[in-house]
Design a protein around this motif. Sequence first.
Motif, PDB file in Angstrom:
ATOM      1  N   UNK A  56      45.120  -8.638  -1.220  1.00 16.36           N
ATOM      2  CA  UNK A  56      45.215  -8.325  -2.631  1.00 16.36           C
ATOM      3  C   UNK A  56      44.500  -9.289  -3.551  1.00 16.36           C
ATOM      4  N   UNK A  57      43.854 -10.326  -3.018  1.00 12.32           N
ATOM      5  CA  UNK A  57      43.099 -11.244  -3.855  1.00 12.32           C
ATOM      6  C   UNK A  57      41.838 -10.538  -4.334  1.00 12.32           C
ATOM      7  N   UNK A  58      41.315 -10.965  -5.474  1.00 11.73           N
ATOM      8  CA  UNK A  58      40.100 -10.338  -5.982  1.00 11.73           C
ATOM      9  C   UNK A  58      39.190 -11.369  -6.615  1.00 11.73           C
ATOM     10  N   UNK A  59      37.901 -11.220  -6.393  1.00 11.23           N
ATOM     11  CA  UNK A  59      36.885 -11.999  -7.098  1.00 11.23           C
ATOM     12  C   UNK A  59      36.239 -11.027  -8.085  1.00 11.23           C
ATOM     13  N   UNK A  60      36.110 -11.430  -9.323  1.00 11.15           N
ATOM     14  CA  UNK A  60      35.629 -10.507 -10.342  1.00 11.15           C
ATOM     15  C   UNK A  60      34.440 -11.103 -11.086  1.00 11.15           C
ATOM     16  N   UNK A  61      33.450 -10.257 -11.376  1.00 10.21           N
ATOM     17  CA  UNK A  61      32.346 -10.633 -12.241  1.00 10.21           C
ATOM     18  C   UNK A  61      31.421 -11.714 -11.719  1.00 10.21           C
ATOM     19  N   UNK A  62      30.937 -11.578 -10.498  1.00 10.46           N
ATOM     20  CA  UNK A  62      30.003 -12.548  -9.917  1.00 10.46           C
ATOM     21  C   UNK A  62      28.649 -11.887  -9.712  1.00 10.46           C
ATOM     22  N   UNK A  63      27.565 -12.605 -10.016  1.00  9.31           N
ATOM     23  CA  UNK A  63      26.214 -12.109  -9.728  1.00  9.31           C
ATOM     24  C   UNK A  63      25.894 -12.443  -8.281  1.00  9.31           C
ATOM     25  N   UNK A  64      25.370 -11.445  -7.564  1.00 12.08           N
ATOM     26  CA  UNK A  64      25.027 -11.644  -6.160  1.00 12.08           C
ATOM     27  C   UNK A  64      23.660 -11.039  -5.878  1.00 12.08           C
ATOM     28  N   UNK A  65      22.957 -11.565  -4.876  1.00 10.18           N
ATOM     29  CA  UNK A  65      21.703 -10.937  -4.445  1.00 10.18           C
ATOM     30  C   UNK A  65      22.000  -9.627  -3.705  1.00 10.18           C
ATOM     31  N   UNK A  66      21.190  -8.627  -3.987  1.00  5.96           N
ATOM     32  CA  UNK A  66      21.298  -7.318  -3.349  1.00  5.96           C
ATOM     33  C   UNK A  66      19.892  -6.890  -2.935  1.00  5.96           C
ATOM     34  N   UNK A  67      19.808  -6.211  -1.821  1.00  2.00           N
ATOM     35  CA  UNK A  67      18.511  -5.674  -1.394  1.00  2.00           C
ATOM     36  C   UNK A  67      18.706  -4.254  -0.891  1.00  2.00           C
ATOM     37  N   UNK A  68      17.732  -3.407  -1.218  1.00  2.00           N
ATOM     38  CA  UNK A  68      17.661  -2.062  -0.670  1.00  2.00           C
ATOM     39  C   UNK A  68      16.514  -2.078   0.328  1.00  2.00           C
ATOM     40  N   UNK A  69      16.816  -1.776   1.582  1.00  2.92           N
ATOM     41  CA  UNK A  69      15.795  -1.790   2.628  1.00  2.92           C
ATOM     42  C   UNK A  69      15.503  -0.349   3.057  1.00  2.92           C
ATOM     43  N   UNK A  70      14.215  -0.056   3.180  1.00 10.11           N
ATOM     44  CA  UNK A  70      13.780   1.280   3.563  1.00 10.11           C
ATOM     45  C   UNK A  70      12.832   1.167   4.742  1.00 10.11           C
ATOM     46  N   UNK A  71      13.087   1.955   5.778  1.00 11.92           N
ATOM     47  CA  UNK A  71      12.253   1.950   6.970  1.00 11.92           C
ATOM     48  C   UNK A  71      11.621   3.335   7.132  1.00 11.92           C
ATOM     49  N   UNK A  72      10.283   3.440   7.016  1.00  8.41           N
ATOM     50  CA  UNK A  72       9.631   4.747   7.153  1.00  8.41           C
ATOM     51  C   UNK A  72       9.893   5.420   8.494  1.00  8.41           C
ATOM     52  N   UNK A  81       0.851  -1.183   0.000  1.00 10.48           N
ATOM     53  CA  UNK A  81       0.000   0.000   0.000  1.00 10.48           C
ATOM     54  C   UNK A  81       0.886   1.232   0.000  1.00 10.48           C
ATOM     55  N   UNK A  82       0.379   2.367  -0.469  1.00  9.24           N
ATOM     56  CA  UNK A  82       1.182   3.586  -0.458  1.00  9.24           C
ATOM     57  C   UNK A  82       1.494   4.082   0.945  1.00  9.24           C
ATOM     58  N   UNK A  83       0.682   3.755   1.935  1.00  8.19           N
ATOM     59  CA  UNK A  83       0.867   4.293   3.283  1.00  8.19           C
ATOM     60  C   UNK A  83       1.426   3.230   4.226  1.00  8.19           C
ATOM     61  N   UNK A  84       2.512   2.618   3.859  1.00  5.57           N
ATOM     62  CA  UNK A  84       3.129   1.587   4.705  1.00  5.57           C
ATOM     63  C   UNK A  84       3.839   2.209   5.897  1.00  5.57           C
ATOM     64  N   UNK A  85       3.834   1.492   7.001  1.00  8.03           N
ATOM     65  CA  UNK A  85       4.577   1.943   8.170  1.00  8.03           C
ATOM     66  C   UNK A  85       5.679   0.957   8.523  1.00  8.03           C
ATOM     67  N   UNK A  86       5.669  -0.202   7.906  1.00  5.53           N
ATOM     68  CA  UNK A  86       6.674  -1.239   8.165  1.00  5.53           C
ATOM     69  C   UNK A  86       7.827  -1.083   7.176  1.00  5.53           C
ATOM     70  N   UNK A  87       9.025  -1.550   7.537  1.00  3.73           N
ATOM     71  CA  UNK A  87      10.141  -1.518   6.591  1.00  3.73           C
ATOM     72  C   UNK A  87       9.794  -2.275   5.314  1.00  3.73           C
ATOM     73  N   UNK A  88      10.349  -1.820   4.223  1.00  4.42           N
ATOM     74  CA  UNK A  88      10.104  -2.411   2.910  1.00  4.42           C
ATOM     75  C   UNK A  88      11.453  -2.746   2.277  1.00  4.42           C
ATOM     76  N   UNK A  89      11.554  -3.918   1.662  1.00  3.35           N
ATOM     77  CA  UNK A  89      12.796  -4.334   1.026  1.00  3.35           C
ATOM     78  C   UNK A  89      12.566  -4.573  -0.456  1.00  3.35           C
TER      79      UNK A  89
END
Length: 168
Positions: free
Chosen positions: A29-45, A6-14
Amino acid sequence: MSTPDTPARTMPFTYGTQAMLIEHRFSHGQAAVGKRIPVAFRYDPADPFAVTMLLDYAFIGRGEQSEWRFARRTLADGRTDVVGATVGSDVAIAPHPCHQFVEFALIDRAANRAYRVSVDMTDVEAALYAFDQIVALDAEPHIAPSLDAIGAELRALLDDEAGQDGGR
């Protein structure tokens, strides 16, 4: 892709998506290159000025995750300009030259590691749009107390306290 209930959420949203871990530098100095990983943006009103970015490094070590917290305005501005690229900053955000991605330079000082992560521009914009449906980014100046108002309130408190002490 996720959308808020809903537009009027009060709970955190990910908002969860995938990103490309372009570079993962270890302290040796070791490096891992070019891997797909899960990412989340979390927002707390309850904290309308901040966004938390969570990265899952399950491919590196079992259950290894990191998170960075930064201003939502920084994320929004990072779509078009370089932001946060200052000495001592743990997060820098910039648009990729092709404008199809948003690049994140992240430093995990506790683990002595640095990361470069690329997220599709459409995912960053979708996350910001979802957050905007909860608390509009343009509403931030109206939510935050102004420094002038804080200063006036502090002066009034100090004046009141000085008056109660009888000028001692």
